[in-house]
Design an enzyme around this catalytic site. Sequence first.
Site, PDB file in Angstrom:
ATOM      1  N   TYR A  60       0.833  -1.219   0.000  1.00  0.00           N
ATOM      2  CA  TYR A  60       0.000   0.000   0.000  1.00  0.00           C
ATOM      3  C   TYR A  60       0.861   1.259   0.000  1.00  0.00           C
ATOM      4  O   TYR A  60       1.105   1.845   1.052  1.00  0.00           O
ATOM      5  CB  TYR A  60      -0.924   0.000   1.223  1.00  0.00           C
ATOM      6  CG  TYR A  60      -1.932  -1.117   1.217  1.00  0.00           C
ATOM      7  CD1 TYR A  60      -2.864  -1.227   0.185  1.00  0.00           C
ATOM      8  CD2 TYR A  60      -1.964  -2.063   2.236  1.00  0.00           C
ATOM      9  CE1 TYR A  60      -3.792  -2.260   0.168  1.00  0.00           C
ATOM     10  CE2 TYR A  60      -2.895  -3.096   2.226  1.00  0.00           C
ATOM     11  CZ  TYR A  60      -3.797  -3.182   1.182  1.00  0.00           C
ATOM     12  OH  TYR A  60      -4.714  -4.198   1.174  1.00  0.00           O
ATOM     13  N   TRP A  64      -3.759   6.365   2.835  1.00  0.00           N
ATOM     14  CA  TRP A  64      -5.140   5.874   2.953  1.00  0.00           C
ATOM     15  C   TRP A  64      -5.846   6.649   4.047  1.00  0.00           C
ATOM     16  O   TRP A  64      -5.254   6.954   5.099  1.00  0.00           O
ATOM     17  CB  TRP A  64      -5.161   4.384   3.292  1.00  0.00           C
ATOM     18  CG  TRP A  64      -5.428   3.487   2.130  1.00  0.00           C
ATOM     19  CD1 TRP A  64      -6.597   2.888   1.813  1.00  0.00           C
ATOM     20  CD2 TRP A  64      -4.490   3.076   1.111  1.00  0.00           C
ATOM     21  NE1 TRP A  64      -6.452   2.131   0.662  1.00  0.00           N
ATOM     22  CE2 TRP A  64      -5.187   2.234   0.212  1.00  0.00           C
ATOM     23  CE3 TRP A  64      -3.146   3.350   0.856  1.00  0.00           C
ATOM     24  CZ2 TRP A  64      -4.577   1.662  -0.899  1.00  0.00           C
ATOM     25  CZ3 TRP A  64      -2.549   2.785  -0.237  1.00  0.00           C
ATOM     26  CH2 TRP A  64      -3.262   1.954  -1.112  1.00  0.00           C
ATOM     27  N   ASP A  67      -6.614   4.819   7.635  1.00  0.00           N
ATOM     28  CA  ASP A  67      -5.308   4.419   8.177  1.00  0.00           C
ATOM     29  C   ASP A  67      -4.625   5.624   8.795  1.00  0.00           C
ATOM     30  O   ASP A  67      -4.077   5.556   9.904  1.00  0.00           O
ATOM     31  CB  ASP A  67      -4.400   3.861   7.075  1.00  0.00           C
ATOM     32  CG  ASP A  67      -4.903   2.557   6.478  1.00  0.00           C
ATOM     33  OD1 ASP A  67      -5.987   2.561   5.869  1.00  0.00           O
ATOM     34  OD2 ASP A  67      -4.214   1.524   6.627  1.00  0.00           O
ATOM     35  N   GLY A 191     -13.978  -0.189   4.120  1.00  0.00           N
ATOM     36  CA  GLY A 191     -12.709  -0.539   4.759  1.00  0.00           C
ATOM     37  C   GLY A 191     -12.637  -2.023   5.064  1.00  0.00           C
ATOM     38  O   GLY A 191     -11.617  -2.525   5.521  1.00  0.00           O
ATOM     39  N   ASP A 193     -12.998  -4.783   2.903  1.00  0.00           N
ATOM     40  CA  ASP A 193     -13.100  -5.034   1.465  1.00  0.00           C
ATOM     41  C   ASP A 193     -13.912  -6.262   1.046  1.00  0.00           C
ATOM     42  O   ASP A 193     -14.846  -6.152   0.278  1.00  0.00           O
ATOM     43  CB  ASP A 193     -11.690  -5.168   0.869  1.00  0.00           C
ATOM     44  CG  ASP A 193     -10.802  -3.982   1.196  1.00  0.00           C
ATOM     45  OD1 ASP A 193     -11.178  -3.150   2.040  1.00  0.00           O
ATOM     46  OD2 ASP A 193      -9.711  -3.884   0.617  1.00  0.00           O
ATOM     47  N   TRP A 380     -10.999  -9.986   5.274  1.00  0.00           N
ATOM     48  CA  TRP A 380     -12.138  -9.612   6.116  1.00  0.00           C
ATOM     49  C   TRP A 380     -13.161 -10.742   6.222  1.00  0.00           C
ATOM     50  O   TRP A 380     -14.309 -10.516   6.573  1.00  0.00           O
ATOM     51  CB  TRP A 380     -12.800  -8.331   5.575  1.00  0.00           C
ATOM     52  CG  TRP A 380     -11.912  -7.124   5.744  1.00  0.00           C
ATOM     53  CD1 TRP A 380     -11.018  -6.638   4.836  1.00  0.00           C
ATOM     54  CD2 TRP A 380     -11.796  -6.270   6.894  1.00  0.00           C
ATOM     55  NE1 TRP A 380     -10.361  -5.540   5.348  1.00  0.00           N
ATOM     56  CE2 TRP A 380     -10.830  -5.289   6.604  1.00  0.00           C
ATOM     57  CE3 TRP A 380     -12.435  -6.236   8.148  1.00  0.00           C
ATOM     58  CZ2 TRP A 380     -10.469  -4.278   7.501  1.00  0.00           C
ATOM     59  CZ3 TRP A 380     -12.074  -5.235   9.048  1.00  0.00           C
ATOM     60  CH2 TRP A 380     -11.108  -4.271   8.719  1.00  0.00           C
ATOM     61  N   GLU A 423      -0.838  -6.925   9.416  1.00  0.00           N
ATOM     62  CA  GLU A 423      -2.033  -6.248   8.919  1.00  0.00           C
ATOM     63  C   GLU A 423      -3.256  -6.782   9.668  1.00  0.00           C
ATOM     64  O   GLU A 423      -4.116  -6.025  10.110  1.00  0.00           O
ATOM     65  CB  GLU A 423      -2.163  -6.504   7.417  1.00  0.00           C
ATOM     66  CG  GLU A 423      -3.313  -5.767   6.766  1.00  0.00           C
ATOM     67  CD  GLU A 423      -3.306  -5.901   5.246  1.00  0.00           C
ATOM     68  OE1 GLU A 423      -2.530  -6.721   4.714  1.00  0.00           O
ATOM     69  OE2 GLU A 423      -4.076  -5.181   4.587  1.00  0.00           O
TER      70      GLU A 423
HETATM   71  C1  GLC Z   1      -7.202  -2.691   2.789  1.00  0.00           C
HETATM   72  C2  GLC Z   1      -8.145  -2.614   3.981  1.00  0.00           C
HETATM   73  C3  GLC Z   1      -8.538  -1.190   4.236  1.00  0.00           C
HETATM   74  C4  GLC Z   1      -7.292  -0.349   4.458  1.00  0.00           C
HETATM   75  C5  GLC Z   1      -6.298  -0.524   3.296  1.00  0.00           C
HETATM   76  C6  GLC Z   1      -4.943   0.089   3.602  1.00  0.00           C
HETATM   77  O1  GLC Z   1      -7.813  -2.279   1.621  1.00  0.00           O
HETATM   78  O2  GLC Z   1      -9.261  -3.429   3.779  1.00  0.00           O
HETATM   79  O3  GLC Z   1      -9.395  -1.096   5.356  1.00  0.00           O
HETATM   80  O4  GLC Z   1      -7.602   0.986   4.607  1.00  0.00           O
HETATM   81  O5  GLC Z   1      -6.076  -1.891   3.047  1.00  0.00           O
HETATM   82  O6  GLC Z   1      -4.396  -0.437   4.774  1.00  0.00           O
END
Ligand code: GLC
Length: 458
Positions: A60, A64, A67, A191, A193, A380, A423
Amino acid sequence: MLGELSVTGPTRISINDTRFLWLIHARRRSAVTDNIDSKAETILRDNDRGGFTVPTAGLYPYQWNWDSIFVSLGFATFDESRAVKEIETLFEAQWDDGFLPHIVFRRDDPDYFPGPGAWDARSAFSTSGITQPPVAASAINDLWKASADDGIKSRLAALFPKVVAWHRWFHKYRVPGDANAVVITHPWESGRDNSPEWDAASANIDISGVKPYKRRDLEHADPHMRPTKLDYDRYMALVEFGREAGWDHEVIATQGPFRVADVGMTMILLRATRDLAELAGNLGHLDTKTELEGYIEQLEKGAQYLWDDARKTFCSRDTITGAHSGYVSSASFLYGYADVGDAEQRQKMAAHWERIGKASRYMVPSHDPDETLFDHMRYWRGPIWIVINYMVWRGFAERGWNERAERIRRDSADLIRAYGFNEAFSPVTGAGTGGKDFSWTAAMWLAWCGKDNRPATE
Ligand code: GLC
């Protein structure tokens, strides 16, 4: 784990001297905690890209939305100014209509898909075209109340109108009068997903026109821990729908193929609005406070729209078909955080908690372990997310449900101590799933579950 750390102290002690033994024990305890604290700080510093933090390197590589808000609470434990900066940089990407995007792309990074080109949603900054759970108001209110520094307080006060504008955006586009709950138009907005909560509502998304794409997430994480290809095809169909609509939120909210009232978003927006109303009062914005109180009443009705009387739980609900998901997810337990539910509903939720608590070695699984779709390692669909644990814990603690609250805090601290800053974590084995050295997990250790130095397991 304790044995691996060097312990300084007297080498000769009398076996009968229990006070000495206790002292050594206390020193070992703080050595372990200090060590994890400094690792958590290092993760935040390493993931800092200059005023904003990436969730984790590689998987990532951008900023975000939610986050960053949790991360700000972590920074606040050692650098208040940097904490506020994290929120300020996020709000730099706010659109003129108040919308706050879920990703801010400050530069293109080929390591991530879908990047800025696929979204093609432009404002002053290149961003995504969907939002994420509105936790900002709650964090700003917490930081404002905790700070003794006028400079920090005035920077937080300057964020107030921006957060209000975002909440107004939700009410304009995403809290329809018949549901009064927050409607998401893409699973990523929740959030959460690939929660099974979205499976039925996603079945009608037409994926026949999705253009070929290459997933980059699978280069950074085990495919068994990630959403499936079908999930991704649906995600991309929804991105293409939004892009073709020019990210017109009116069109997306009324004609999009996926419109689900999300239990997580609704509980979080309700809680955030209560916090924002408190801040409005403290800042002397009394008209805004009254406006926010209207929103609170509306969202309280929305919580009731999400009560599934057949399954006896709060859960998400498809606004197109009216069907409840029927699932008890970790987000269902945010009813305490939002402070909703009558005595009977609370009793039914407590019964779910008991049942799930017996089935899980660690709490709180993102999906019900008694359901067939439960998958303890897949994102999730089972794993524990420490940020959700934090919010569920907070609600339970505030309501005085201390035993349940303490189990969440203890399990969260145990997971991080034993398995690191993952994570997410398996509720069955505790093993880490997804990316490593995660910013929000580190932040939650510093701001919450690692603060109490009492090791739960030794
Ligand atoms: C994934 C999670 C999301 C989070 C992102 C960055 O997409 O599901 O909740 O914000 O990762 O960590």
